[in-house]
Design an enzyme around this catalytic site. Sequence first.
Site, mmCIF file in Angstrom:
data_model
loop_
_atom_site.group_PDB
_atom_site.id
_atom_site.type_symbol
_atom_site.label_atom_id
_atom_site.label_comp_id
_atom_site.label_asym_id
_atom_site.label_seq_id
_atom_site.Cartn_x
_atom_site.Cartn_y
_atom_site.Cartn_z
ATOM 1 N N ALA A 75 2.973 -5.608 34.255
ATOM 2 C CA ALA A 75 4.145 -6.476 34.083
ATOM 3 C C ALA A 75 4.273 -6.884 32.623
ATOM 4 C CB ALA A 75 4.035 -7.714 34.967
ATOM 5 N N GLU A 108 1.656 2.511 43.306
ATOM 6 C CA GLU A 108 2.843 2.403 44.144
ATOM 7 C C GLU A 108 3.943 1.737 43.319
ATOM 8 O OE1 GLU A 108 -0.650 2.154 46.931
ATOM 9 O OE2 GLU A 108 -0.043 0.795 45.330
ATOM 10 N N ASN A 113 12.942 0.305 41.221
ATOM 11 C CA ASN A 113 12.434 -0.094 39.905
ATOM 12 C C ASN A 113 12.595 1.086 38.941
ATOM 13 O OD1 ASN A 113 11.083 -1.065 37.676
ATOM 14 N ND2 ASN A 113 9.368 -1.897 38.847
ATOM 15 N N TYR A 120 6.786 5.914 34.185
ATOM 16 C CA TYR A 120 5.725 6.656 34.849
ATOM 17 C C TYR A 120 5.971 8.162 34.754
ATOM 18 C CZ TYR A 120 4.616 2.075 36.862
ATOM 19 O OH TYR A 120 4.316 0.750 37.039
#
Length: 150
Positions: A75, A108, A113, A120
């Site tokens: 985050a 996950e 998102n 990723y």
Amino acid sequence: MINTRFLIRKMTIKDIDRVMIIENESFTLPWSRDSYLKEFDNEYASYLVCDVRGEVAAYAGIWVVFEEAHITNVAVDRRFRQQGMGRALMERLEQEACNKKAASIMLEVRPSNLAALTMYRKLGYIQTGLRREYYSDNLEDALLMTKYLF
């Protein structure tokens, strides 16, 4: 957005207050303070923060158990997004996994998102599974993404 340099370092108990602020602003199902505190005693866990002039701006965690690594969370404070902190943390977590001889690293992520998915994928993660109705707040699925380290 604040344009600045940052230092990646190991998370300490002193960082928990800032981590909790970022956690609660970033996730609809945030981890509790107690969950983070317990991670300091987890022999398989490693947590890092991005420090900007003494302020925690981002954090990430990983569990490495035998040949498998699992990213638990990543985050970035809203004020510090799009400055490479998430990517830098991911790269350091991957180094940690390699140092501990993990063959793969997984995580996950919500399909909604898009910012995380884009990052990723750029880092070489591929979708390897789907966890149906994984998130209890809205029953959104989770994409299981994996990167093979060697």
